[in-house]
Every structure is written in structure tokens, then in C-alpha cells.
Scaffold this active site. Structure first.
Site, PDB file in Angstrom:
ATOM      1  N   GLY B  54      -3.289  -4.266  -3.685  1.00 41.35           N
ATOM      2  CA  GLY B  54      -3.842  -5.528  -2.916  1.00 41.35           C
ATOM      3  C   GLY B  54      -4.007  -5.073  -1.652  1.00 41.35           C
ATOM      4  O   GLY B  54      -3.327  -4.356  -0.937  1.00 41.35           O
ATOM      5  N   SER B  55      -4.848  -6.001  -0.969  1.00 42.50           N
ATOM      6  CA  SER B  55      -5.211  -5.832   0.541  1.00 42.50           C
ATOM      7  C   SER B  55      -3.931  -6.762   1.362  1.00 42.50           C
ATOM      8  O   SER B  55      -3.044  -7.374   0.307  1.00 42.50           O
ATOM      9  CB  SER B  55      -6.452  -6.574   0.738  1.00 42.50           C
ATOM     10  OG  SER B  55      -7.589  -5.613   0.333  1.00 42.50           O
ATOM     11  N   GLY B  56      -3.957  -6.550   2.370  1.00 38.92           N
ATOM     12  CA  GLY B  56      -2.873  -7.358   3.244  1.00 38.92           C
ATOM     13  C   GLY B  56      -1.862  -6.475   3.729  1.00 38.92           C
ATOM     14  O   GLY B  56      -0.702  -7.078   4.160  1.00 38.92           O
ATOM     15  N   HIS B  57      -1.726  -5.360   3.203  1.00 39.11           N
ATOM     16  CA  HIS B  57      -0.923  -4.386   3.572  1.00 39.11           C
ATOM     17  C   HIS B  57      -1.196  -3.202   4.713  1.00 39.11           C
ATOM     18  O   HIS B  57      -0.474  -2.155   4.700  1.00 39.11           O
ATOM     19  CB  HIS B  57      -0.346  -3.166   2.189  1.00 39.11           C
ATOM     20  CG  HIS B  57      -0.152  -4.403   1.274  1.00 39.11           C
ATOM     21  ND1 HIS B  57       0.951  -5.321   1.178  1.00 39.11           N
ATOM     22  CD2 HIS B  57      -0.636  -4.206  -0.055  1.00 39.11           C
ATOM     23  CE1 HIS B  57       0.903  -5.840  -0.030  1.00 39.11           C
ATOM     24  NE2 HIS B  57       0.149  -5.402  -0.816  1.00 39.11           N
ATOM     25  N   LYS B 105       2.040   1.686  -7.152  1.00 38.81           N
ATOM     26  CA  LYS B 105       3.326   0.893  -6.738  1.00 38.81           C
ATOM     27  C   LYS B 105       3.839   0.178  -7.954  1.00 38.81           C
ATOM     28  O   LYS B 105       2.905  -0.365  -8.568  1.00 38.81           O
ATOM     29  CB  LYS B 105       3.199   0.100  -5.476  1.00 38.81           C
ATOM     30  CG  LYS B 105       3.252   1.045  -4.179  1.00 38.81           C
ATOM     31  CD  LYS B 105       3.098  -0.049  -3.064  1.00 38.81           C
ATOM     32  CE  LYS B 105       1.775  -0.835  -2.810  1.00 38.81           C
ATOM     33  NZ  LYS B 105       0.674   0.029  -3.050  1.00 38.81           N
ATOM     34  N   ASP B 110      -0.450  -3.579 -10.937  1.00 40.13           N
ATOM     35  CA  ASP B 110      -1.055  -2.466 -10.394  1.00 40.13           C
ATOM     36  C   ASP B 110      -0.697  -1.362 -11.667  1.00 40.13           C
ATOM     37  O   ASP B 110      -1.815  -0.644 -11.924  1.00 40.13           O
ATOM     38  CB  ASP B 110      -0.081  -1.924  -9.534  1.00 40.13           C
ATOM     39  CG  ASP B 110      -0.338  -2.760  -8.423  1.00 40.13           C
ATOM     40  OD1 ASP B 110      -0.005  -4.000  -8.341  1.00 40.13           O
ATOM     41  OD2 ASP B 110      -0.863  -2.156  -7.170  1.00 40.13           O
ATOM     42  N   HIS B 219       4.400  -8.740  -0.921  1.00 41.52           N
ATOM     43  CA  HIS B 219       3.379  -9.632  -1.286  1.00 41.52           C
ATOM     44  C   HIS B 219       3.689 -11.095  -0.939  1.00 41.52           C
ATOM     45  O   HIS B 219       3.211 -12.176  -1.715  1.00 41.52           O
ATOM     46  CB  HIS B 219       2.814  -9.481  -2.959  1.00 41.52           C
ATOM     47  CG  HIS B 219       2.712  -8.264  -3.409  1.00 41.52           C
ATOM     48  ND1 HIS B 219       3.824  -7.320  -3.475  1.00 41.52           N
ATOM     49  CD2 HIS B 219       1.418  -7.471  -3.237  1.00 41.52           C
ATOM     50  CE1 HIS B 219       3.106  -6.136  -4.021  1.00 41.52           C
ATOM     51  NE2 HIS B 219       1.611  -6.158  -3.832  1.00 41.52           N
TER      52      HIS B 219
END
Ligand SMILES: Nc1ncnc2c1ncn2[C@@H]1O[C@H](COP(=O)(O)OP(=O)(O)O)[C@@H](O)[C@H]1O
Ligand SMILES: Nc1ncnc2c1ncn2[C@@H]1O[C@H](COP(=O)(O)OP(=O)(O)O)[C@@H](O)[C@H]1O
Ligand SMILES: [Mg+2]
Ligand SMILES: [Mg+2]
Ligand SMILES: [Mg+2]
Ligand SMILES: [Mg+2]
Lengths: 206, 331, 331, 206
Positions: B54-57, B105, B110, B219
Site C-alpha cells: 500500500g502507499s503511505g510507507h 510483506k 498482499d 498500516h
């Protein structure tokens, strides 16, 4: 019962309506024991589903379901994307070439769907996932000779509510162990919307 | 929610555009996808490396694209794993015939999305292998559950598997060394504040003034234990101990250390944590081979950190040293 | 105040210890000082480069110590410029006989402390030159006032003057190119949230839910204007315009861009800002030579960003390319 | 008036007490129009000053003042460090070799101190800095033939309060322009503590 293309599309539209108007609720459920995106995921996915369906022409119910599946697969992501994608794909495969779906055919399709979800998610009943709605629905369908729309809805609702007391052992909520108890499973709530929408379509059609 | 965004629903797309605009000589965005790939992908005669999430990492995962690390990174929506079709596009874009290696991950979503992408790729005759990173000792590892999560330790997998591939390692060799990293890397995180997914608009959980959340994921999901804030030294001791408890280190063993910021943690605090972590390790007779301090695997604007230890042998040390031109891991 | 610290009065000392523990092969701390120097300082036959500043701006300034950039960084207390004796120690430690060049940000305290250190050094026969960076267009430049502040643009001065020194430039040549950078670099910042000096224990100012502070400094001091939060695009437009208004660019000119995070800003947001900044620049006919996005000059855990433009010619471009082994600016 | 080593040490101790108990107040003043470290800077510096003085032996007042200066210079940092460091260094130089400081000598020392601060800070009266306390003190001293402790204090206090209405053109507060008006200058408040402490010492000594 009988399901035709028009009704399947209506099913998806009603599902989408429920999901859009409960987007924040679903997200807040997922914030409690997950990562807070379930409402966003489902809203994004089902909006694309109705967009897709409204701009296409279909000959078979299975084609509609295939598009539902592919759209969810490619728009939802996360855990729920592949799981719902698999569920609708399995239904589509089970109903291949059929113009008007009857009850036994539908029953078989849902059984296939649940098996697909269980296989994809490597999960079983009682692990606090959407399977805890889908499997009771299968049990319910197996017991009936004709589909009672109202009862379908109440079965789904009861199953959804029962997830509150479960301890999660699959999905993101599993990390919380005991702390997952006392919260509804977000995916079970969205699954409930799917069956509630179906129930409404069947009632209208009846 | 205070954020510098336009439409919260478009943050991923706009971020990727801004990323490519910033680094046009290094990377490209595959048309109509959320895949960032090396400008020169596919690199001939090299195993292709793909990671996702996911984005945000950020800087994960696009920041690790570059010579010596990833060939492509697939961005999902914020905190949502990307869909199989996107991953499939990435696989196709980096395959040079030597096969493609996926770094996943360990999260249900995922894993499932990647599996489906792998099925698609194999149907087209592309060889695909993968590793599932599960370094987070906050979560019990049991065959009855989902197992441990993948967090910051993933960056070491990118680095080392990437180096192996850059050296011309075969798909099997890349997999072997990635498995070795996964077997030897452990992490744990903690948070002082939650974070807010832009489209959700409110924080994922609430922490009181004196509370911290131990064993946090990346997350915005709650951690495993909520407790009173302690000093940096106590915290570092607790995190390090939890990681060590899950490793099998003997005196004299060497480790690489990563003190990772979750997004809003001043680097000052990360170094204060490292001060104690390095002291503990040397007190116990372990040798710190190299230390990485900074924002490597974040959770939007979460305040907090994670501690990662990787037991290294000569092979892993050599691969750590290999040049990397990834934007967020240049060496 | 939620921070990962031990004694708030000891944050700087403990941070420095953690820094040296993390990077023992690259840097050393001069005994009994807050000076971080290259492990191999003084480097023979090279002008020594020293920068300083209060702490709380990490990775500035110790992160820029390394081959191709600074020889030493002097850390003051949080947001407080270091004292002359500390700066003097740094000067002595990096002087190889070629003289020492000081990069100072234009704040009363920094300038005065550096001047006194310079006096001390000159009394011992060390040649010292300096540049005072004043890139912040939020503040008026007038001979009757303190003048513009130095903010993120300082990093370009470190990079380019450092490269010149690494190439064997004389003290005068290093000064000339540093002056050139200062003449051609402009920045402006904004904040969504304030930050908290650990020893003070409470935020330096208060912003309402929908407010932002424009023209913010890097020390938690209030900005020049408080207004309602806008979209990222509007914000990027306003910041870029304010910077351009103070520069003399003609169509076809080339710029280096830095989108700097102030500490707690997710990289995602910085890239969303860059998306618009790069669009504006290309719409106006300016060419982006290179873009740097990340936390380069922070204000503890402040959320916000700054936009820096540096007009580059061939000389500056060549110097930007020179290898740097500084931990926070590897290339 | 007469100042001996004992009294100068007492002056610094009383200054330190005032600064320690007003550390947060000074910091909050600096948060309003500066960077919020003035209380921390002064508290750190003057604590070191009294530590240093209590562990040393002195023959001349100028030696005490020299240690004060050096300690402030090396412990305070920021703008106030070099400025106060300069002020006390200039006093030390002016009083070199004198055992008991009389009023004219003291007057001269303060004049030198202010000139030093003005030169170091390139600032003048009216720019909302500590000079707006030091310069009125000089004016007051010039007008008197003997030092009235009470009046010294009230002069400093009035001067300090008057900084509220000034617009800053030097130091960090200058960035705020008009917005600096209505706030006390932190450095003027700490300067007031220095003169208030001196006034107390003189009263006790009288
Ligand atoms: N292994 C699994 N099998 C079946 N359903 C699962 C499994 N893991 C998660 N789920 C369902 O998915 C839901 C979460 O979906 P979503 O939030 O969209 O994905 P993610 O957990 O990746 O963020 C859960 O509430 C649960 O019902
Ligand atoms: N140029 C100057 N001349 C005289 N006094 C100054 C000057 N600049 C600042 N000051 C004084 O210093 C005070 C601020 O000190 P401090 O907060 O410790 O330093 P900094 O501004 O570097 O954080 C101001 O309140 C003012 O009284
Ligand atoms: Mg979720
Ligand atoms: Mg998710
Ligand atoms: Mg200061
Ligand atoms: Mg100050």
C-alpha cells in the site's frame, strides 16, 4: 427464485448504494481492528462495478458476474479485493451459459463461491472473516428448497452480528488476538450488505 | 486532518506523478498503472525485482527502485495492497527472461494479490519466485494464524536480494539469499501518535497524552499493547530485548541495525534510541556491523519508531556493501 | 509533549552519541564538544568546511558531514546557535593549513557567535572566510533590519561549496562559489503544525484546525502570515510564486528544486507539492535540472514544507554532480 | 555605592535565582515573538555562572566578571550568549585591577558594556532588544551622582515594560514586523532581572 441479467445488475447497484452510504461506518469498523480502509476499498470497488455494468451489454448472467469479479479484483486491492473477486468469479464460472438462473443453480454458485474464498484466504468458519457470513448463508440455502428473501437477509444479519464475539485468527484483526473480540468484522458487514441487497432484489422480483 | 493534499482520493496518483516529475532520469511510471520502474527496465540478463505495498510507507517502495535494488515498485491505495493486474504489469515490465522475484510483506491481502499476479505471470510463461517477509516479532508466528507481519526489515531484503540480482545471481540464488535475510531479520515498532489515511479523514486510533502503542504495524492498525510512555532508554531496551528474544545470537555475532522512523519522528529521537540500542548490543557482546537511522518504512505521519536487527555473515555483509542507486538508499 | 527522549536537557548530547555510535567509520565527535567531524579530519591540502546551527534541524547539520560536503558540523542546543568556543574547536579540527570556510545561516545569534569564533581563529593564525546564507524570501531584505533568514537553501551551499573544496578549490574559490549559490538560491516555508522544543515542553505556537502558517522559519518561530489551509496545488502555486518573485529567471533558465519536509510531513505530501511545482516551472519555460525531495532541513516534528529554487549554470551543475559521501546526501 | 567581589558574586546568584524561577516565563515570551529558547538559554548560562563562581577564588572584581563573561559565552549560545558575554567582558576590562569598585568606575563599566552590546549586535535603542533596557540604565546612571538602588530597579522595570510597544527591527522578533508589537522583548526582561538583582545587592550592602 429466478435471477436474470437485469436483477443481477440491480443486485450490484443496491449493494453499491448500501456500501456508499455506509462507507464511513465500514471504515470505522476497520479502524477498530484493522487498518481502516475497508469502507474506502469497497466503495471504490463497487462504484467501479456499477460504472462498468451500466456501460456494457450482456447476454449471460455469468458475463455480468465476470465483470463484477474482474472489476473488484483490479480496483479493490487489500484482502477483500481478491476474496470478493474470487467469490464472483466462482459464481460466474458456475453459472456459465445460463440465461435465467434458478434456485439450485444459484445455490451451487454460492457454494462454489464460498469454497473459492476459503481456498484463496486459507481460512475457515469461526476465524472472524467474511466466511462467517458466507458459510451460514450456504447452510441456510442448503436447508431450503426455495429462497425466502426475508430469511436470507436475517440469516446474513445474524451471522454478521455473531462475528462480534469471535476472536480473529485470520486477516489483519488476528494481530489483536483477544482485543479483536467485541468488534464486528468489517468484511462480514460488507458481505451482509451484499446479501441484504440480493434479498431486496428478490423481493422486488417476487 | 491537516494534510497538504488536493483530492484525498487522488493522493496516490498525484504522488506518483510528483515522483516521476522529480526523478525523470531514474524512473518511469508504466502507463495507466501505479507501477514505478527503473527507467531502463527491463535490464537484460538480470532477474527482475518487484516489491509492492500500500502507499503511505514512503520512501517505500518507489524510493527503493534503482540499480542495485528494485526494478519496480507497485503502489496500492494508501495502506491497501495493490491489485493483481498492477503487479502483473510490473512483472511483465521487468522480466528480461531471467525471471522475476517478488518481495511480499506478510499480510493476507498482499499475499493473495501477489499470488494471483504470479498465476497470471506464469500463465504467460514468466518464471516467478517470491519471498514473504515476516520480521515483526510483535506478532506471534503460528501456523494457525496469519503469522508475523512484514515491516521495516523488508528494506534489508530489497537491498540484499537487489544486490544479488545486480551481481547476476539466478532467480534461485536471489530467492536463496532473500530467504536467508528473512530467516535472520527481526523487528518491532511502537507509536506515540496514530496516523490518518487521507480518504478516511480521521486518525486510525486514539492515544492519550501519556500513552504509547507497542508492537504497532505500519498500516495504522493498533499494536499489541498500550502502555505509559517511558524514557527513550527504557523503550530502546524493551524493543531491543523483544527482538533479541526472537533471534538466536551468540556473543561475537554481527548484526546490521535499522532504527526506522514511522514518519513524524525527529531524527534526533531516532539517534537517541540508537545510542541505547548500540550500547545494549555491545554490552551483550554482539558486534554492530552497520547502522541505518532514518525514515525507511513509514506510516504516513505516525510518530514512533521501529528497531530492526539483521544477523549478518560474510555473504550478507558483502551484499549490503554493493552499490545501490535507489533514491532512498544510495550507497 | 510526546517525545522519545530521556532527560530533555540532554537531547543534544545523547543525539550526538547515538550519531557517532551509528556511524563510527564516517565521523567522530571532538572530545568535550558538540562538534561532529569527518573521521579523517583535517583532510590535508583541502579547505575545511564548517557549518553550524542549533539542533532540531536533523539531518542538518551532522548529516552533511562527509567527503564532498562538510568537514565538521557544530551542534548548538535545540534551535540555539552554538557558542564561539565550540565553533573554534571545529575550525581548529578541520584546518589543514588551507584555511577554513564557514557556512552560516543569517540569524543574529549565529552570525555573532561565528564572528567571535572567527576572531579567535584568526588570533591563532587560521585563515577563515564565511558566507551568510539568507534564502528565505518570507522575510524582507533590508539593510535596516536583520535581513532574510537562512533556511533549506543552505543545503545547496553545503553541497556546492563542499564539492569545490573537495576538488581542491582555494579558500577564495570556495567563497566565490558559495556566494554565487547564495545569490541564486531562494526559499519559502509553511507549517501545518508547530513543534515543541524538548526542554520547553510545549509547542512554540498554536494553529487552529484549518489554519496554516506561511513564511515559517525553521526554529518554531511564527511565520509571516496565518491563513486558511488550501489545496496542495494552491499552496505549491503560492510558495513557488513567492520564490520566483524574488528571483530573476528568464525562460530557458535552469533550476535545481528542493521540496523540503519540516519533520512530520509524509513524503507523499512533498511529492504532491512537487507535482505542481514542476508543472508551474515548466509552464513558465524554466528547466528543472534536478529535484530533491525529502527531509533536508527540519524543525523537529513540525508538519509543513519549504520550496527552494536554485538557479544553476554549468559550474553549479557540475559541482552538484560531484560525489558526496555525507550520510544525508549521498551521491 | 561600593562593589566588592562578594557583592558581585551575590549579584550573579540573585540574577540566577530570578532567571531560574522565571525560566518558563522567559521562554513563553520568546515563543511569542522568537524561537522559545531564551529562558532555557539564560537558565543554562547563569546556572553555570554560579557553579563556576562558587568553585573559584578571586582577587579582583574584574576576574569574577571575566568568568561570568566566558561562562555565558560558552554556555548560552543564540543571540543572548555573545551579547551578555560581551557586556560582562567589557565591564571586566573596564574594571581591571580594581579591588573595590566605586560609583564612577561602575558607571564607566556599564557604559562600556552597552557600547559593546551595540557594536556586537549592530543595533541601537528602539529596536526592541535588550539595549532598550541597558541604554536607559546608562542614561539614568549618567544623571546621578550616587546610585539609588530602588530607582535603578524601577528604571530598569519601566524600560523593560516599554519594549512592549516597540516594533522589532533587530533579532528574531524583527521577522514578525508589526506582529511583534504588544509583546515584551525577552532579552529586555532578562536584562531587567540582572539590574533588579543588582539593586537588591546594593540595598543589602547599604
Ligand atoms: N484470510 C481471509 N479469509 C477470508 N476473509 C478474510 C481473510 N482475511 C481478511 N478477510 C476479510 O477481509 C476483511 C478486510 O478487508 P480490507 O480491509 O478491505 O482488507 P485489508 O485487511 O487488506 O485492509 C476482513 O474484515 C475479513 O472479513
Ligand atoms: N542585534 C541585537 N542586539 C541586541 N540584542 C539583541 C539583538 N538580537 C537579539 N537580541 C536580544 O536577544 C534576545 C533573544 O535571545 P535568545 O532567545 O537567547 O537568542 P535567539 O534569538 O538566538 O534565540 C532578544 O529578546 C533581544 O533582547
Ligand atoms: Mg483494511
Ligand atoms: Mg488495507
Ligand atoms: Mg535561539
Ligand atoms: Mg530565542
Amino acid at each position: 427464485m429466478e435471477l436474470q441479467i437485469k436483477q443481477v445488475i440491480s443486485w450490484m447497484e443496491k449493494t453499491n448504494e448500501k456500501i456508499q452510504s455506509n462507507k464511513e461506518y465500514l471504515t470505522s469498523l476497520d479502524q477498530a481492528i484493522g487498518d481502516g480502509d475497508h469502507g474506502l476499498n469497497m466503495a471504490r470497488g463497487f462504484q467501479e462495478v456499477v460504472n462498468k455494468l451500466s456501460s456494457s451489454n450482456y447476454t449471460y448472467v455469468s458475463d455480468v458476474l465476470k465483470d463484477v469479479s474482474m472489476t473488484l479484483l483490479s480496483k479493490v486491492g487489500g484482502a477483500s479485493g481478491p476474496l470478493y473477486g474470487t467469490a464472483f468469479l466462482k459464481m460466474s464460472t458456475a453459472l456459465k451459459g445460463i440465461e435465467t438462473v434458478d434456485y439450485p443453480q444459484f445455490k451451487k454458485a454460492v457454494v462454489e463461491a464460498v469454497n473459492g474464498v476459503k481456498e484463496r484466504g486459507k481460512a475457515n468458519k469461526g476465524e472472524k472473516t467474511m466466511i462467517d457470513v458466507w458459510e451460514p448463508i450456504v447452510d441456510f440455502l442448503q436447508k431450503q428448497d426455495n429462497l425466502e428473501a426475508k430469511e436470507l437477509e436475517s440469516t446474513a444479519e445474524k451471522a454478521m452480528e455473531a462475528t462480534q464475539d469471535l476472536k480473529a485468527t485470520k486477516g489483519r484483526a488476528a494481530y489483536l488476538k483477544e482485543r479483536s473480540i467485541g468488534h464486528l468484522d468489517p468484511g462480514s458487514v460488507s458481505s451482509y450488505y451484499i446479501f441484504a441487497a440480493l434479498s431486496e432484489v428478490l423481493e422486488e422480483g417476487a | 486532518m491537516k494534510k497538504i493534499v488536493n483530492d484525498p482520493e487522488l493522493v496516490v496518483e498525484e504522488m506518483l506523478q510528483g515522483f516521476v516529475a522529480a526523478h525523470p532520469n531514474d524512473v518511469k511510471q508504466l502507463p495507466n498503472t501505479t507501477v514505478i520502474a527503473r527507467k531502463d527496465a527491463p535490464v537484460s540478463n538480470k532477474v527482475g525485482l518487484v516489491s509492492d505495498g500500500g502507499s503511505g510507507h514512503e520512501p517505500a517502495h518507489a524510493g527503493y527502485v534503482g540499480e542495485g535494488m528494485l526494478d519496480a515498485a507497485v503502489a496500492g491505495e494508501v495502506f491497501t495492497s495493490p491489485t493483481p493486474d498492477q503487479v502483473f504489469e510490473a512483472i511483465k515490465a521487468v522480466d528480461s527472461g531471467q525471471g522475476v522475484f517478488l518481495v511480499i510483506k506478510n499480510y493476507t491481502g498482499d499475499v493473495m494479490n501477489f499470488e494471483m499476479a504470479k498465476e497470471m505471470a506464469e500463465a504467460e510463461g514468466i518464471r516467478v519466485q517470491q519471498v514473504v517477509v515476516n520480521d515483526d516479532v510483535a506478532v506471534e508466528d503460528s501456523s494457525f494464524t496469519t503469522g508475523r507481519r512484514g515491516i521495516a526489515g523488508t528494506v534489508f531484503v530489497h537491498k540484499i536480494a537487489g544486490a544479488k540480482a545486480a551481481q547476476g545471481g539466478s532467480l534461485e540464488e536471489v530467492k536463496a539469499v532473500a530467504d536467508k535475510v528473512v530467516a535472520n531479520v527481526r523487528s518491532i515498532g511502537m507509536a506515540l501518535t496514530p496516523c490518518t489515511v487521507p480518504a478516511a479523514g480521521k486518525p486510525s486510533f486514539v492515544l492519550e497524552d501519556k500513552e504509547m502503542e507497542l508492537g504497532i504495524g505500519i498500516h495504522g492498525e493498533p499494536g499489541i499493547e498500550r502502555k505509559a510512555i517511558t524514557t527513550a532508554d527504557q523503550l530502546a531496551t524493551e524493543l531491543t530485548q523483544k527482538v533479541l528474544d526472537d533471534m538466536n545470537l551468540s556473543s561475537g555475532d554481527e548484526v546490521a541495525v535499522m532504527i526506522n522512523g514511522l514518519g513524524a519522528t525527529p531524527e534526533m529521537e531516532l539517534y537517541i534510541v540508537n545510542r541505547k540500542v548500540s550500547e545494549i548490543l555491545s554490552d551483550k557482546g554482539f558486534k554492530v556491523y552497520e547502522t541505518f537511522v532514518g525514515n525507511y518504512m513509514t506510516s504516513l505521519e505516525m510518530a514512533g519508531c521501529s528497531v530492526t536487527l539483521l544477523k549478518v555473515d560474510q555473504e550478507l555483509k558483502d551484499l549490503l556493501e554493493v552499490q545501490s542507486k535507489a533514491l532512498a538508499f544510495r550507497r
